[in-house]
Design a protein around this motif. Sequence first.
Motif, PDB file in Angstrom:
ATOM      1  N   ILE A  61       1.725   3.124   6.775  1.00 13.63           N
ATOM      2  CA  ILE A  61       0.055   3.139   6.623  1.00 13.63           C
ATOM      3  C   ILE A  61      -0.462   3.548   8.026  1.00 13.63           C
ATOM      4  O   ILE A  61      -0.075   2.605   9.030  1.00 13.63           O
ATOM      5  CB  ILE A  61      -0.340   2.131   6.089  1.00 13.63           C
ATOM      6  N   LYS A 121      -3.752   4.586  10.129  1.00 14.77           N
ATOM      7  CA  LYS A 121      -5.367   4.758  10.093  1.00 14.77           C
ATOM      8  C   LYS A 121      -5.737   6.180  10.469  1.00 14.77           C
ATOM      9  O   LYS A 121      -5.145   6.970  10.953  1.00 14.77           O
ATOM     10  CB  LYS A 121      -6.169   3.864  10.784  1.00 14.77           C
ATOM     11  N   SER A 177      -5.559  -0.629   2.489  1.00 20.39           N
ATOM     12  CA  SER A 177      -4.297  -0.869   3.220  1.00 20.39           C
ATOM     13  C   SER A 177      -3.570  -1.996   2.839  1.00 20.39           C
ATOM     14  O   SER A 177      -2.312  -2.139   2.699  1.00 20.39           O
ATOM     15  CB  SER A 177      -4.479  -0.323   4.603  1.00 20.39           C
ATOM     16  N   HIS A 178      -4.313  -3.138   2.963  1.00 21.13           N
ATOM     17  CA  HIS A 178      -3.664  -4.464   2.693  1.00 21.13           C
ATOM     18  C   HIS A 178      -3.420  -4.576   1.416  1.00 21.13           C
ATOM     19  O   HIS A 178      -2.323  -5.622   1.001  1.00 21.13           O
ATOM     20  CB  HIS A 178      -4.733  -5.482   3.320  1.00 21.13           C
ATOM     21  N   ASN A 224       3.132  -4.850  11.798  1.00 21.71           N
ATOM     22  CA  ASN A 224       1.763  -4.279  12.179  1.00 21.71           C
ATOM     23  C   ASN A 224       1.621  -4.046  13.724  1.00 21.71           C
ATOM     24  O   ASN A 224       1.980  -4.718  14.676  1.00 21.71           O
ATOM     25  CB  ASN A 224       0.783  -5.460  11.820  1.00 21.71           C
ATOM     26  N   ALA A 276      -5.290   6.716   1.289  1.00 17.06           N
ATOM     27  CA  ALA A 276      -5.728   5.403   0.693  1.00 17.06           C
ATOM     28  C   ALA A 276      -7.137   5.278   0.641  1.00 17.06           C
ATOM     29  O   ALA A 276      -8.068   6.402   1.242  1.00 17.06           O
ATOM     30  CB  ALA A 276      -5.134   4.299   1.577  1.00 17.06           C
ATOM     31  N   SER A 305      -6.899   6.121   5.290  1.00 17.39           N
ATOM     32  CA  SER A 305      -5.446   6.048   5.919  1.00 17.39           C
ATOM     33  C   SER A 305      -4.589   6.906   5.162  1.00 17.39           C
ATOM     34  O   SER A 305      -4.621   7.205   4.079  1.00 17.39           O
ATOM     35  CB  SER A 305      -4.990   4.519   5.882  1.00 17.39           C
ATOM     36  N   VAL A 323      -0.726   7.501   3.986  1.00 20.53           N
ATOM     37  CA  VAL A 323       0.294   6.598   3.263  1.00 20.53           C
ATOM     38  C   VAL A 323       1.528   7.348   3.085  1.00 20.53           C
ATOM     39  O   VAL A 323       1.515   8.506   2.581  1.00 20.53           O
ATOM     40  CB  VAL A 323      -0.037   5.874   1.887  1.00 20.53           C
ATOM     41  N   SER A 377      -1.249   3.622  -5.069  1.00 18.35           N
ATOM     42  CA  SER A 377      -2.058   3.476  -3.937  1.00 18.35           C
ATOM     43  C   SER A 377      -3.128   4.482  -3.646  1.00 18.35           C
ATOM     44  O   SER A 377      -4.084   4.207  -2.973  1.00 18.35           O
ATOM     45  CB  SER A 377      -1.115   3.652  -2.864  1.00 18.35           C
ATOM     46  N   CYS A 378      -2.805   5.736  -3.996  1.00 11.22           N
ATOM     47  CA  CYS A 378      -3.549   6.912  -3.473  1.00 11.22           C
ATOM     48  C   CYS A 378      -4.491   7.632  -4.573  1.00 11.22           C
ATOM     49  O   CYS A 378      -5.121   8.614  -4.765  1.00 11.22           O
ATOM     50  CB  CYS A 378      -2.796   7.847  -2.716  1.00 11.22           C
TER      51      CYS A 378
END
Length: 252
Positions: free
Chosen positions: A4, A6, A32-33, A51, A164, A168, A170, A181-182
Amino acid sequence: MLGIFKEKLVNAPKELNSPASLNSSNNKPKLSHEILHNFMSNNSSNAFCMNFGHDALLAYSPLNQPSIHQRLFSGVDNIYCVFLGSLHNLSMLNKQYGLSKGTNEAMFIIEAYRTLRDRGPYPADQVLKELEGSFGFVIYDNKDGTVFVASGSNGQIGLYWGIAADGSVVVSENLELIKASCAKSFAPFPTGCMFHSEHGLLSFEHPTKKMKAMPRIDSEGVMCGANFNVDSQSRNPMMPRVGSEANWATWG
């Protein structure tokens, strides 16, 4: 595998982002989280995540059962790589680059990337053409803050990418994770292609041709991201060779 990155790091194709993602009441893109939580909870206990500040993350889970395709993770000198698949000519490549026999595919990809980033003698498309086998990989260069993704031309390792909720990008080989997710803003990562976070998508099989976005329509008749194909009628400038600022890190 999960990456992921940004929006400020990655200049993703605008065609990936479908307006239908925001209008859907049943399936909206996640933050994202939330995506990371889903990945970690759905994988084995030995999955882990790295991270890089608030801008990038890589998550990885080893295979739980034997497979002809490997999952590998490696990090060298602030460059990190997740590699999927296998290279049939790895021994020859290691010898060519002066690497030890124990160097695996992920470690080799990092060394090849670093060589080219630091003005190596070959263009990126030529290096990728020399990789024999099935592969897909994601590199994050934490020193330069750049992302590099590539997928082999035989299509045996499928990668997917999407957008995302926070913009972001992915990347994963897990289609169900990408869909969840998307929402509608996703597509298969095109085979035989490489993507750099600053300079975009390029076919390493046809480096002189531009890529063209083709809208994807799902079973509900809704636009769902885009497929990217080589535009046979177009022409890119040839990728500069040694001595140029353009290479894996900075082509354009």
